[in-house]
Design a protein around this motif. Structure first.
Motif, PDB file in Angstrom:
ATOM      1  N   ALA A  21       0.827  -1.200   0.000  1.00  0.00           N
ATOM      2  CA  ALA A  21       0.000   0.000   0.000  1.00  0.00           C
ATOM      3  C   ALA A  21       0.860   1.249   0.000  1.00  0.00           C
ATOM      4  N   PHE A  22       0.359   2.266  -0.675  1.00  0.00           N
ATOM      5  CA  PHE A  22       0.913   3.609  -0.581  1.00  0.00           C
ATOM      6  C   PHE A  22      -0.106   4.442   0.181  1.00  0.00           C
ATOM      7  N   LYS A  23       0.384   5.167   1.190  1.00  0.00           N
ATOM      8  CA  LYS A  23      -0.495   5.994   2.012  1.00  0.00           C
ATOM      9  C   LYS A  23       0.096   7.386   2.152  1.00  0.00           C
ATOM     10  N   THR A  24      -0.779   8.320   2.497  1.00  0.00           N
ATOM     11  CA  THR A  24      -0.335   9.686   2.734  1.00  0.00           C
ATOM     12  C   THR A  24       0.368   9.762   4.081  1.00  0.00           C
ATOM     13  N   GLU A  25       0.959  10.909   4.336  1.00  0.00           N
ATOM     14  CA  GLU A  25       1.502  11.172   5.654  1.00  0.00           C
ATOM     15  C   GLU A  25       0.340  11.136   6.639  1.00  0.00           C
ATOM     16  N   PRO A  26       0.600  11.101   7.943  1.00  0.00           N
ATOM     17  CA  PRO A  26      -0.508  11.021   8.898  1.00  0.00           C
ATOM     18  C   PRO A  26      -1.597  12.003   8.531  1.00  0.00           C
ATOM     19  N   ARG A  73      -2.474   8.976   7.439  1.00  0.00           N
ATOM     20  CA  ARG A  73      -2.252   7.751   6.669  1.00  0.00           C
ATOM     21  C   ARG A  73      -3.502   7.273   5.914  1.00  0.00           C
ATOM     22  N   ARG A  74      -3.890   8.053   4.951  1.00  0.00           N
ATOM     23  CA  ARG A  74      -5.026   7.685   4.105  1.00  0.00           C
ATOM     24  C   ARG A  74      -4.498   6.886   2.920  1.00  0.00           C
ATOM     25  N   ALA A  75      -5.130   5.758   2.643  1.00  0.00           N
ATOM     26  CA  ALA A  75      -4.685   4.882   1.557  1.00  0.00           C
ATOM     27  C   ALA A  75      -4.947   5.527   0.199  1.00  0.00           C
ATOM     28  N   LEU A  76      -3.895   5.574  -0.619  1.00  0.00           N
ATOM     29  CA  LEU A  76      -3.981   6.105  -1.979  1.00  0.00           C
ATOM     30  C   LEU A  76      -4.039   4.992  -3.002  1.00  0.00           C
ATOM     31  N   LEU A 132      -9.974   6.117  -7.616  1.00  0.00           N
ATOM     32  CA  LEU A 132     -10.411   6.919  -8.753  1.00  0.00           C
ATOM     33  C   LEU A 132     -11.568   6.211  -9.459  1.00  0.00           C
ATOM     34  N   GLU A 133     -12.445   6.988 -10.056  1.00  0.00           N
ATOM     35  CA  GLU A 133     -13.507   6.398 -10.864  1.00  0.00           C
ATOM     36  C   GLU A 133     -12.879   5.851 -12.149  1.00  0.00           C
ATOM     37  N   PRO A 134     -13.394   4.725 -12.673  1.00  0.00           N
ATOM     38  CA  PRO A 134     -12.811   4.147 -13.885  1.00  0.00           C
ATOM     39  C   PRO A 134     -12.721   5.114 -15.062  1.00  0.00           C
ATOM     40  N   GLY A 135     -13.607   6.103 -15.136  1.00  0.00           N
ATOM     41  CA  GLY A 135     -13.569   7.074 -16.224  1.00  0.00           C
ATOM     42  C   GLY A 135     -12.488   8.129 -16.078  1.00  0.00           C
ATOM     43  N   ALA A 136     -11.758   8.133 -14.965  1.00  0.00           N
ATOM     44  CA  ALA A 136     -10.729   9.143 -14.724  1.00  0.00           C
ATOM     45  C   ALA A 136      -9.521   8.981 -15.644  1.00  0.00           C
ATOM     46  N   ASP A 137      -9.357   7.806 -16.240  1.00  0.00           N
ATOM     47  CA  ASP A 137      -8.253   7.539 -17.162  1.00  0.00           C
ATOM     48  C   ASP A 137      -8.688   6.389 -18.069  1.00  0.00           C
ATOM     49  N   VAL A 138      -8.321   6.462 -19.330  1.00  0.00           N
ATOM     50  CA  VAL A 138      -8.767   5.440 -20.288  1.00  0.00           C
ATOM     51  C   VAL A 138      -8.226   4.048 -19.978  1.00  0.00           C
ATOM     52  N   ARG A 191      -3.946  10.949  -4.973  1.00  0.00           N
ATOM     53  CA  ARG A 191      -3.659  11.837  -3.836  1.00  0.00           C
ATOM     54  C   ARG A 191      -4.412  13.146  -3.995  1.00  0.00           C
ATOM     55  N   ALA A 192      -4.424  13.683  -5.193  1.00  0.00           N
ATOM     56  CA  ALA A 192      -5.158  14.924  -5.447  1.00  0.00           C
ATOM     57  C   ALA A 192      -6.668  14.700  -5.339  1.00  0.00           C
TER      58      ALA A 192
END
Length: 138
Positions: free
Chosen positions: A40-45, A47-50, A66-72, A110-111
């Motif tokens: 897993a990759f998480k944010t700094e405290p 610690r939200r999973a990305l 991300l929603e599936p439509g966010a990238d082809v 993350r964004a």
């Protein structure tokens, strides 16, 4: 911090472990951890999973919030559980050529989740003690 020894990533191979290391090198600002079947990759405290990564011998499934439509290249997560609600898309990493896209999608995640809703108090501590903070005398 990566788990060392034990049964970490039992389905991975030297090839997929090298891809995981490459992703870690590309995303040094994120916390990385491993368990038996996923990383897993998480944010700094706080610690939200990305992203969750499920490595196999010759591929890695990268689950994203991300929603599936966010990238082809994103596909819907093949599940109807609450997992799919939290991580509705999956990106298949099938070779080194996919690592740049995977990195970009993790950054995009993350964004997408935005900043933490928790805020740290920024008020300076007063120079005096309140009555309830005074030590009791015996």
């Amino acid at each position: 911090m990566a788990k060392v020894g034990g049964n970490a990533l039992v389905q991975s191979s030297p090839l997929t472990r090298s891809w995981l290391q490459s992703l870690r090198d590309r995303l040094p600002e994120l916390e990385y951890s491993e368990a038996t079947y996923y990383a897993a990759f998480k944010t700094e405290p706080p610690r939200r999973a990305l992203a969750y990564l499920n490595p196999a011998k010759r591929s890695i499934r990268l689950f994203l919030p991300l929603e599936p439509g966010a990238d082809v290249r994103l596909q819907p997560t093949p599940s109807t559980s609450s997992w799919a609600a939290r991580f509705p898309s999956v990106f298949p990493i099938a070779g080194e050529q996919d690592l740049s896209t995977a990195t970009r999608l993790i950054v995009k995640s993350r964004a997408a989740i935005g900043p933490s809703t928790r805020t740290k108090a920024t008020c300076p501590r007063p120079e005096y003690l309140a009555a309830e903070e005074l030590p009791s005398e015996i």
